[in-house]
Design a protein around this motif. Structure first.
Motif, PDB file in Angstrom:
ATOM      1  N   ALA A  48      -0.078  -8.670   2.614  1.00  0.00           N
ATOM      2  CA  ALA A  48       0.285  -8.065   1.494  1.00  0.00           C
ATOM      3  C   ALA A  48       0.062  -8.694   0.332  1.00  0.00           C
ATOM      4  O   ALA A  48      -0.593  -7.964  -0.652  1.00  0.00           O
ATOM      5  CB  ALA A  48       1.821  -7.439   1.597  1.00  0.00           C
TER       6      ALA A  48
ATOM      7  N   ASP B 120       1.363   3.293   8.552  1.00  0.00           N
ATOM      8  CA  ASP B 120       1.175   2.945   6.937  1.00  0.00           C
ATOM      9  C   ASP B 120       1.417   4.470   6.277  1.00  0.00           C
ATOM     10  O   ASP B 120       1.718   4.371   5.275  1.00  0.00           O
ATOM     11  CB  ASP B 120       0.077   2.266   6.863  1.00  0.00           C
ATOM     12  CG  ASP B 120      -1.011   2.637   7.423  1.00  0.00           C
ATOM     13  OD1 ASP B 120      -1.008   2.926   8.826  1.00  0.00           O
ATOM     14  OD2 ASP B 120      -2.410   2.507   7.189  1.00  0.00           O
TER      15      ASP B 120
ATOM     16  N   THR C 148       0.266  -1.722   2.338  1.00  0.00           N
ATOM     17  CA  THR C 148       0.195  -1.651   0.874  1.00  0.00           C
ATOM     18  C   THR C 148      -1.174  -1.256   0.373  1.00  0.00           C
ATOM     19  O   THR C 148      -0.952  -1.056  -1.053  1.00  0.00           O
ATOM     20  CB  THR C 148       0.618  -3.344   0.675  1.00  0.00           C
ATOM     21  OG1 THR C 148      -0.370  -3.849   1.121  1.00  0.00           O
ATOM     22  CG2 THR C 148       1.936  -3.637   0.876  1.00  0.00           C
TER      23      THR C 148
ATOM     24  N   THR D  70       8.976 -12.764   2.704  1.00  0.00           N
ATOM     25  CA  THR D  70       9.634 -12.727   4.112  1.00  0.00           C
ATOM     26  C   THR D  70      10.883 -13.675   3.813  1.00  0.00           C
ATOM     27  O   THR D  70      11.118 -14.654   3.406  1.00  0.00           O
ATOM     28  CB  THR D  70       8.782 -13.571   5.076  1.00  0.00           C
ATOM     29  OG1 THR D  70       9.203 -13.359   6.401  1.00  0.00           O
ATOM     30  CG2 THR D  70       8.497 -15.142   4.728  1.00  0.00           C
TER      31      THR D  70
ATOM     32  N   PHE E 263       6.681  -6.608  -1.226  1.00  0.00           N
ATOM     33  CA  PHE E 263       6.541  -6.375   0.402  1.00  0.00           C
ATOM     34  C   PHE E 263       7.448  -7.364   0.977  1.00  0.00           C
ATOM     35  O   PHE E 263       7.093  -8.567   1.093  1.00  0.00           O
ATOM     36  CB  PHE E 263       5.095  -6.254   0.743  1.00  0.00           C
ATOM     37  CG  PHE E 263       4.908  -6.088   2.301  1.00  0.00           C
ATOM     38  CD1 PHE E 263       4.508  -5.071   2.883  1.00  0.00           C
ATOM     39  CD2 PHE E 263       4.835  -7.298   3.100  1.00  0.00           C
ATOM     40  CE1 PHE E 263       4.490  -4.592   4.000  1.00  0.00           C
ATOM     41  CE2 PHE E 263       4.860  -6.933   4.522  1.00  0.00           C
ATOM     42  CZ  PHE E 263       4.471  -5.609   4.992  1.00  0.00           C
TER      43      PHE E 263
ATOM     44  N   GLY F 145       8.504  -8.480   4.641  1.00  0.00           N
ATOM     45  CA  GLY F 145       8.159  -8.627   6.104  1.00  0.00           C
ATOM     46  C   GLY F 145       9.503  -9.293   6.542  1.00  0.00           C
ATOM     47  O   GLY F 145       9.826 -10.540   6.231  1.00  0.00           O
TER      48      GLY F 145
ATOM     49  N   THR G 294      -1.597  -5.683   9.081  1.00  0.00           N
ATOM     50  CA  THR G 294      -0.334  -4.681   9.127  1.00  0.00           C
ATOM     51  C   THR G 294      -0.139  -4.542   7.365  1.00  0.00           C
ATOM     52  O   THR G 294       0.132  -3.501   6.869  1.00  0.00           O
ATOM     53  CB  THR G 294       0.623  -4.797   9.919  1.00  0.00           C
ATOM     54  OG1 THR G 294       0.028  -4.747  11.512  1.00  0.00           O
ATOM     55  CG2 THR G 294       1.770  -3.740   9.774  1.00  0.00           C
ATOM     56  N   GLY G 295       0.261  -5.814   7.105  1.00  0.00           N
ATOM     57  CA  GLY G 295       0.736  -5.833   5.751  1.00  0.00           C
ATOM     58  C   GLY G 295      -0.190  -5.366   4.505  1.00  0.00           C
ATOM     59  O   GLY G 295       0.217  -4.609   3.505  1.00  0.00           O
TER      60      GLY G 295
ATOM     61  N   ALA H  76       2.567 -10.249   8.003  1.00  0.00           N
ATOM     62  CA  ALA H  76       2.324  -9.120   7.124  1.00  0.00           C
ATOM     63  C   ALA H  76       2.672  -9.463   5.773  1.00  0.00           C
ATOM     64  O   ALA H  76       1.892  -8.903   4.818  1.00  0.00           O
ATOM     65  CB  ALA H  76       3.427  -8.354   7.710  1.00  0.00           C
ATOM     66  N   ALA H  77       3.476 -10.005   5.382  1.00  0.00           N
ATOM     67  CA  ALA H  77       3.791 -10.360   3.807  1.00  0.00           C
ATOM     68  C   ALA H  77       2.666 -11.101   3.389  1.00  0.00           C
ATOM     69  O   ALA H  77       2.225 -11.002   1.921  1.00  0.00           O
ATOM     70  CB  ALA H  77       5.203 -11.369   3.846  1.00  0.00           C
TER      71      ALA H  77
ATOM     72  N   GLY I 166       4.307 -10.903  -1.671  1.00  0.00           N
ATOM     73  CA  GLY I 166       4.707 -10.866  -0.267  1.00  0.00           C
ATOM     74  C   GLY I 166       6.125 -11.816  -0.356  1.00  0.00           C
ATOM     75  O   GLY I 166       6.105 -12.907  -0.700  1.00  0.00           O
TER      76      GLY I 166
END
Lengths: 631, 361
Positions: A314, B327, B102, A323, A272, A274, B97-98, A310-311, A321
């Motif tokens: 995740a 998402d 996922t 970035t 993931f 970000g 959000t992340g 966000a990373a 994650g």
């Protein structure tokens, strides 16, 4: 350019000119930002790679997308160094400069040595264009270029004439002049253009007139060299002796992206990423966003902070994650990286360094974020730091960063830079099945009898369990407040805080035990001066050392991939030499670290011009230290 | 393991999240941590309502995650026996959000406050809402900074005297409901800490919503801003101070009139289309009928309370519309690209060998 031998022409009837063998060549294409110099350089690179030469490239472009046409500010260039032997850097000084307008000539001519060849599009050497470039008189006439071999060719007029059959506007016709230049230089160095013809046909498949015009311009440039007698010689650069295997050319940003994709595949984790767009890191986001099928998700976040947040979210959910950013973005992410240190979750933070401080030099390179990477957070927040040393090495460095992040449950900083990001070199493709396997080792049940302790550590690595939401029975709460040892509950206990600060530090230090032994380049084995580098200075330092050795100096070179923790055995190594010299593109950040960590009188050699070290210049600096150390 | 399907009411917002095998109770969601809010804090009531309401969702508790920022309310996750992260100031929506992108098998909640969500984290809130990430955001609004001991917040009224504004605040306050509507949030609601039934109803609707749901909870801080919402809570004044928005019902409030509904009403001026509060509804008044699909009216209704201290405060669901979630769209794009069906090892091999390659024998 190094001449090795002269021969008569043997390229068949095409070669009425003499063919000279040369060992290595540096060519720089320079023009307006809109002249397509990066594309021209890229195609020449592909042609050169296919011939089996070793090579290194250096694009250099302004931060402005389209600076005013014809001005010095708008000059964009692409330099390639290719050879029949090992190439370490893009080269200090071009043997050939292709200048598409007066500004491109003026901006680059100072870098040329006497006798270098300049191929100039003479079309725009008129009053207004000359004035825009700051020329009071026409340099093609006023004798100021007498020390150079100037080939003034009205490429624009020749191109427009060559593409006349395709009915383009004059402006569009003139825009294909970069292909003329590419054709001409390709002829000079005997590069095949078939690959470029195929590339053009694919790129302009939907606009046949542009496709045909570009191919015609390319051929016109080649034919101009072949049929006119303006050029007395062509050059041949033999293939370099390289290990067998399959190769491609690759930039640092692409290699780094592929390394992250590979880390996902070899760990079985979703990647993931970000990111918030920032030069010179954005290409990593662009590349990763293509690879959804390979398990990569990208989010273009609202800002740098959201991107790393966000990373981290995740990673909390069990993804890898990532970035990606540059220096200013790293500053914004600092608090979240600190949270990742506290949460002890995997996270890969990529900083493609650029000139700073503040907005600084967005498109130029620098190594001035090392101390930010090491220390740029509140509290004692140790973060492992890994640095690639060449464009292709970005692949391996990204895999290594992911290995450390996942194994030790920690954020890792991967420090690339603008030179690595956009520079390219041939890459011997690895066998994917031989790439390291990364084991996420998710927690799946209690780890202390019947209960689960989220901060009970692995005794070997000191890593805590990675227990992701969705795992029954392991429900727990984590956060940025200090954690109690073992339970992870909030704790304000003085002794616990002292213990946890030291334990997080010890965990990062434990990584050293997993690092391979240092490789020291010391061919004679009895050097008294050790040059220590990190990151993209690998090529220039290697080149400078090689030059010094050719002159009889004995000098050793060690290049650090791991900046935190420093590799085991480094202190002992440093103390073995009479003098330690540390060249860096900053004001001495690694040298300061080595002084602090190993009580060594490290000497700093620094350059912050937004460009890689020039080999010759660096060799001079090192020679000064060698003389001092030997006296 | 069974999971909610999208069409399974009453919680389409939780499609993909595994269901619990057995019925749950409030106790299942209480963690072993001592709750440490000030005595009388409105947060206790919200915690009790959430712990009481989570069993209704019927989800496996390991598939529920609460993510919070910084502030008094952001201690919330510690007190729930689900997965939880107490993160950093303002960033919870970004972290969530992340996680949501996922992990479609998780029910993701964000707990935040007026300072956390509207000041330091304003950017993330706006973007989580406009992207329509499938998270439920509980915004505890006590109109003051509690954890830092009493400075004014972005929702504090003009002129408010606090430790950092001894001469009164000159900052214009922000209305989270109108901010959310402006960000094109698909679910926007307001409720009050002291009204357990209304709180539970709104939270139920928020959980059922697929997409970003913002619930503003007016919450009393007994230490630094006590009584901020007394007008809404007192038996004497509540009828005139609160406007309960109910889908399909006329917007009426105040003491009951002859027809048993509130005598006061929000009416639309026939000529201008503007909304206006009337104290005695007349037969020919065009009383507004609440429609959560009508964002313009929702915005006007939300604006009423900003028109003056005496103006009524609407509570309930201002807006609820369906729009694809970020998402879900991200995952659909990945699925179409071959996610999950591609041999990743082989794909990596192809990737590395793509482009112009050459061989050296």
């Amino acid at each position: 350019m190094t001449l090795t031998e002269s021969t008569d022409g043997d390229l068949g009837e095409a070669a009425r000119t003499a063919v000279v063998d040369v060992a290595d060549v540096v060519v720089r294409f320079a023009g307006d930002s809109g002249d397509g110099m990066q594309l021209t350089g890229g195609r020449f690179t592909q042609e050169t790679a296919r011939l089996g030469n070793d090579l290194a490239t250096l694009p250099n472009f302004p931060a402005e997308i389209r600076a005013p046409q014809g001005t010095l500010a708008g000059v964009s260039s692409f330099q390639i160094h290719f050879a029949g032997r090992q190439v370490r850097t893009p080269g200090d000084s071009p043997d050939v400069l292709v200048a598409m307008n007066p500004a491109a000539l003026r901006a680059n001519v100072g870098d040329l040595r006497p006798g270098a060849t300049v191929i100039v599009d003479s079309h725009d050497f008129t009053g207004r264009s000359l004035a825009k470039a700051g020329y009071a008189t026409d340099p093609l006439d006023d004798g100021t270029l007498g020390h150079l071999d100037v080939q003034a060719v009205d490429m624009t007029a020749l191109t427009v004439e060559a593409v006349r059959p395709f009915g383009l506007s004059r402006k569009d016709a003139a825009r294909t002049k970069n292909m003329f230049a590419l054709g001409l230089v390709s002829w000079m160095y005997g590069r095949p253009v078939d690959g470029t013809v195929a590339f053009v046909k694919q790129r302009f498949a939907r606009t046949p007139e542009l496709r045909d015009a570009n191919v015609a311009a390319l051929r016109a440039g080649w034919n101009y060299g072949e049929t006119t007698e303006a050029f007395a010689v062509t050059y041949r650069v033999k293939p370099a002796a390289t290990p067998p295997g399959t190769y491609r050319t690759i930039t640092g940003n692409t290699a780094l992206s592929y390394g992250l994709v590979a880390a996902g595949v070899r760990s079985g984790l979703t990647v993931f990423a970000g990111a918030y767009p920032i030069t010179p890191a954005s290409d990593i986001l662009h590349e990763l966003s293509k690879h959804k099928a390979l398990g990569v998700t990208t989010v273009q976040a609202e800002d740098e902070i959201a991107a790393v947040g966000a990373a981290l979210g995740a990673s909390y959910g069990g993804a890898l994650g990532v970035t990606t950013t540059s220096g200013p973005g790293l500053a914004l992410k600092a608090e979240t990286i600190g949270l990742a240190v506290m949460l002890e979750l995997p996270l890969v933070v990529v900083d493609v360094q650029r000139g700073g401080p503040s907005t600084g030099l967005p498109t130029k390179t620098e190594q001035a974020d090392l101390l930010q990477a090491l220390h740029g957070r509140n509290g004692e927040a140790p973060v492992p730091v890994v640095a690639p040393r060449s464009p292709a090495d970005c692949f391996d460095a990204a895999l290594e960063a992911a290995r450390i992040a996942v194994t030790y449950r920690t954020p890792v900083l991967l420090l690339s830079d603008g030179y690595l990001a956009n520079g390219s070199e041939p890459w011997l493709l690895p066998a994917t099945e031989a790439l390291p396997v990364i084991d996420p080792a998710f927690a799946d049940g209690p780890n202390d009898g019947v209960s689960f302790l989220p901060y009970l550590r692995d005794p070997g690595t000191l890593a805590r369990p990675w227990a992701v939401p969705g795992t029954p029975g392991l429900e727990h709460r984590i956060g940025g407040l200090e954690k109690a040892d073992r339970t992870g509950d909030i704790s304000y206990d003085p002794a616990n805080h002292d213990f946890m600060v030291r334990t997080r530090q010890a965990k990062v230090e434990r990584i050293a035990a997993s690092l391979p032994p240092l490789e020291v380049d010391d061919p004679s084995g009895d050097a008294t001066v050790l040059v220590v580098g990190w990151g993209s200075t690998y090529g220039p330092i290697g080149g400078a050392c090689q030059r010094l050795r050719e002159e009889g100096w004995r000098v050793a070179h060690v290049h650090l991939r791991h900046l935190n923790p420093l590799p085991p055995g480094l202190g002992e190594l440093l103390h073995r030499y009479d003098r330690v010299v540390v060249p860096e593109m900053n004001l001495g950040q690694l040298s300061r670290l080595l002084r602090a960590e190993h009580l060594i009188d490290a000497r700093s050699v620094t350059s912050v011009r937004g460009l890689p070290f020039a080999t010759e210049e660096l060799a001079g600096e090192l020679e000064h230290h060698l003389r001092e150390a030997c006296s | 393991m069974t999971t909610h399907a999208q069409q399974d009411l009453p919680f389409p917002g939780l499609a993909g999240v595994p269901e619990a095998d057995a019925p749950q109770t409030r106790k299942d969601f209480a963690s072993d941590q001592e709750v440490r809010w000030c005595p009388g804090c409105g947060d206790y009531a919200v915690l009790a309502a959430v712990q009481g309401f989570l069993p209704q969702l019927g989800l496996r508790k390991e598939n529920i995650v609460f993510v919070s920022g910084i502030g008094c309310s952001s201690r919330f996750p510690y007190y729930l026996d689900t997965y939880g992260m107490h993160s950093i100031h303002g960033r919870a929506p970004a972290i969530a959000t992340g996680l949501a992108v996922t992990r479609p098998d998780l029910s993701v909640w964000v707990v935040t406050g007026d300072g956390d969500a509207l000041s330091i984290g304003g950017n993330h809130l706006v973007h989580a809402l406009r992207r329509n990430v499938n998270v439920t955001i509980l915004l505890f609004n006590n109109r003051v900074y509690g954890l830092t001991k009493g400075q004014y917040s972005p929702t504090s009224e003009l002129g408010k005297v606090t430790k950092s504004t001894p001469f009164g605040s000159v900052d214009a306050p922000l209305d989270p409901v109108r901010l959310a509507l402006g960000a094109e949030a698909t679910f926007v609601a307001r409720t009050i800490d002291s009204d357990r039934q209304h709180l539970t109803e709104v939270l139920t609707a928020a959980a059922a919503h697929r997409g970003a749901a913002l619930v503003e909870i007016l919450q009393n801080c007994p230490v630094f801003n006590d009584g901020a919402f007394d007008a809404l809570k007192s038996k004497d004044s509540a009828a005139d101070s609160i406007v309960r928005l109910v889908e399909g019902a006329p917007v009426r409030f105040g003491a009951p009139g002859e027809d048993g509904l509130g005598a006061r009403a929000v009416v639309r001026e026939p000529a201008s289309g503007m909304l206006r509060v009337v104290d005695q509804v007349a037969a020919d008044d065009e009383v507004v009928v609440h429609d959560p699909q009508d964002v313009a009216t929702a915005f006007a209704l939300a604006g009423m309370s900003a028109s003056g201290a005496a103006a009524p405060t609407p509570v309930g669901i201002f807006r609820q519309v369906q729009r694809p979630t970020y998402d879900d769209l991200v995952r659909e794009q990945s699925r179409q690209a071959g996610w999950g069906e591609t041999d990743r090892e082989a794909g990596l091999e192809d990737l590395l060998h793509g482009g112009d390659t050459w061989s050296v024998a």
